[in-house]
Design an enzyme around this catalytic site. Sequence first.
Site, short mmCIF file in Angstrom:
data_model
loop_
_atom_site.label_atom_id
_atom_site.label_comp_id
_atom_site.label_asym_id
_atom_site.label_seq_id
_atom_site.Cartn_x
_atom_site.Cartn_y
_atom_site.Cartn_z
N LYS A 156 37.01 63.15 -40.66
CA LYS A 156 35.59 63.34 -40.35
C LYS A 156 35.41 64.58 -39.50
CE LYS A 156 35.65 62.15 -35.75
NZ LYS A 156 35.55 63.18 -34.71
N ASP A 159 35.93 55.37 -33.22
CA ASP A 159 35.70 56.07 -34.49
C ASP A 159 36.23 55.29 -35.70
OD1 ASP A 159 34.66 58.11 -32.98
OD2 ASP A 159 36.25 59.55 -33.40
#
Length: 300
Positions: free
Chosen positions: A11, A138
């Site tokens: 990401k 995350d």
Amino acid sequence: MNSVTVRVPAKVNLQLAVGPLRDDGYHDLVNVFHAVSLFDEVTAAAETGMSVRVEGESADQVPEDDDNLAIRAAVALARHAGRSYGVSLAIRKAIPVAGGMAGGSADAAAALVACNELWGLGLPLEDLMEIAADLGSDVPFALLGGTAVGTGRGERLTPLEAAGPFHWVFALADGGLSTAKVYAECDRIRAEEGLPVAEPRAAGALLAALRDGDAKALGAELTNDLQRAALRLRPSLAATLEAGRGHGALGALVSGSGPTCAFLAASAAHAGELAGALRGAGVAREVLTAHGPVPGPAVV
Ligand code: C5P
């Protein structure tokens, strides 16, 4: 079933707005996550004990013991299922280690998906999301993929509409940065300045640019409240960002807690040119291109 392989993307953060330090040591965030086409692969094979092997990009910097986030994910999943399952995990890394691209979180998410399949648990995404949130801020996004805004520690997710594809260039640095140290440096800078810290808010113009697939507008809206801290800890990143801007990037920022720098390009061809220019400028250990958004972990 003897083994399951899951491919999982990295990401980049398109907006990382960091609120004041909370009593539990975390910060409330508005974190716009965007999954990009840089992938790790995690293979889970049936075994009586728990073990992990890591190969590929900076594999020597990843622990191969119980500290490994993928092993912790497998242990947490077995505990959730109330059984003493075993697994041998093999991780093939392409996502930079401690690079601000959630590589460890991606491996944990992939391990959850792979072990859920290997052990025939059939747990829904909802259950995996809960386990993921305990593993790291995350990890839930790493299970989801696409583009999403995270609030709370970053673990409360709302998927976002994003047209795309957006074309990215990533400049990898030598060595990693510790996420906890970058947050601590951010707190130190704020304490020195003595200004009030605002509650984080999603930027409307950024969400509109994503929805419209408008790369130019998105490039102008990219922000990261951790960037100053990452630059203080790694001053050489300033030259990397400047080189990307100088070569026509639509936007340039440190990815998450760094030290990877992300540059938005106008097209796939432009990303290729920009990558070549950054390699030529000698401002990165390695330069990669990718596109986003891409879906989350998938069994291959
Ligand atoms: O949740 P995770 O283990 O990935 O977080 C790593 C570190 O990053 C935390 O220990 C904390 O120092 C910092 N962090 C934070 N606020 C968040 C997420 C992470 O301060 N929302």
